[in-house]
Scaffold this active site. Structure first.
Site, mmCIF file in Angstrom:
data_model
loop_
_atom_site.group_PDB
_atom_site.id
_atom_site.type_symbol
_atom_site.label_atom_id
_atom_site.label_comp_id
_atom_site.label_asym_id
_atom_site.label_seq_id
_atom_site.Cartn_x
_atom_site.Cartn_y
_atom_site.Cartn_z
ATOM 1 N N TYR A 232 -7.483 3.656 9.583
ATOM 2 C CA TYR A 232 -6.548 3.012 10.436
ATOM 3 C C TYR A 232 -5.503 4.114 11.256
ATOM 4 C CZ TYR A 232 -7.320 -0.978 7.678
ATOM 5 O OH TYR A 232 -8.097 -1.872 6.915
ATOM 6 N N GLU A 299 -1.498 -0.607 -3.429
ATOM 7 C CA GLU A 299 -1.547 0.142 -2.011
ATOM 8 C C GLU A 299 -0.669 -0.609 -1.320
ATOM 9 O OE1 GLU A 299 -5.061 1.808 -0.056
ATOM 10 O OE2 GLU A 299 -4.833 0.002 1.001
#
Length: 350
Positions: A232, A299
């Site tokens: 990302y 996460e």
């Protein structure tokens, strides 16, 4: 005489005020990181109230007469950003001198802990992880690797260099990989409280289904260290897979977020990682009591935590690439990567 006494008293008060201001200024100018020092009377996982100043992250003293290439502030990497908006370094190949950094930290006699979870069929990745770590991860430094597994008899024998050690801890199996992922913060918190407080300076928490390809060393040390997710880092924040439900404590609102960080690699000074793990665990458990599980378990909570508690050092995607991805031009070296795998074969509920 009364006037003289008043004058002396005023002088004493003024000096006390000045000393108090100086103390506050000095104290607030440096974020002092402490580690708990337990005594025999101290219960496991609690503080005795004593503290040790940990100066590893602050005083960088190089050996006298060490020679190395002259640094420059006008020549260097121009294809990537090397500092965040809050002035934390972003570590890329070509932005640090490994000889200089190793020389500085060798004098400090630092110790590094590594946690890795090899639960269920993930045990198959452990041998490659350990062998490549011996070749590339903090070579020449004191490193203790803590392996959490439900298959302790299958932990491979790997020859480790002097000062390096493998410690195996048994954990329960699970029918859901999400539960395995979610428990990591809890186990990291307990490990720090019960075993590491007096013996370890830094800790890194890494994914077992990964391997090292190149140097991962002292350039990665910092108060709180995050790794930018390779999937990302070129995207707009609106595409980051944050937890977007406001009911979750991992929630990151639209328009918020700096980067998307990996849950498979993070670390820092022991006390900082303890605070991160403790907070993420608490938030995860509070969510669970309300029937909420964040999009990407620990996460998601890690990214929410680091949005508020900024990392002091950010590692580029070199530090956790994905083997199925072609290397982008700005990635000059891959240091650590997640291996290609079939999730249907290794995850219990996929």
């Amino acid at each position: 005489m009364p006037f003289l006494n008043c004058k002396i008293l005023s002088t004493i008060l003024m000096l006390t005020l000045i000393l108090g201001v100086l103390y506050c200024y000095i104290f607030q100018s440096y974020r002092v990181v402490v580690s708990f020092e337990k005594t025999e009377e101290t219960p496991v996982g609690s503080s005795s109230g004593k503290s040790l100043v940990r100066g590893h992250d602050f005083n960088l003293v190089a050996p006298n007469h060490l020679q190395y290439k002259q640094p420059s502030i006008i020549h260097g990497r121009t294809d990537v950003v090397t500092v965040t908006p809050w002035l934390a370094p972003v570590v890329w190949e070509g932005t640090f001198n490994p000889v200089l950094l190793d020389s500085i930290y060798k004098q400090k006699n630092i110790s590094i802990a590594v946690t890795v979870f090899a639960v269920g069929k993930y045990i198959m990745f452990l041998k490659n992880f350990l062998e490549t770590a011996e070749q590339h991860f903090f070579v020449g430094f004191k490193v203790h690797v803590y392996v959490f597994t439900d298959r302790p008899k299958e932990v491979p024998e790997v020859k480790m260099a002097a000062g390096r050690k493998l410690i195996v801890s048994s954990v329960p199996s699970s029918n859901r990989w999400q539960e395995i992922s979610a428990r990591r913060m809890e186990l990291i918190q307990i490990l720090i409280e019960e075993k590491l407080q007096n013996y370890t300076d830094y800790i890194f928490c890494l994914d077992v289904d990964s391997k090292f390809h190149g140097r991962w060393g002292t350039e990665s040390l910092g108060r709180l260290v995050a790794v930018i997710h390779p999937g990302y880092y070129r995207d707009d924040r609106s595409k980051f897979p944050y937890e977007r439900r406001p009911a979750s404590r991992a929630y990151v609102a639209p328009g918020e977020g700096d980067f998307y960080y990996c849950g498979g690699a993070f670390g820092g000074l022991l006390q900082e990682v303890h605070m991160l793990a403790k907070t993420c665990r608490s938030n995860f458990e509070a969510d669970a009591r309300e029937g909420i599980e964040a999009a990407w378990q620990e996460e998601s909570h890690l990214n929410s935590y680091m949005w508020v508690n900024k990392p002091s050092k950010v590692l580029s995607p070199e530090y956790l690439w994905q083997d199925f991805k072609a290397r982008n031009p700005e990635v000059h070296i891959i240091r650590f990567s997640g291996v290609v795998k079939n999730y249907a074969e290794i995850r219990p509920n996929v």
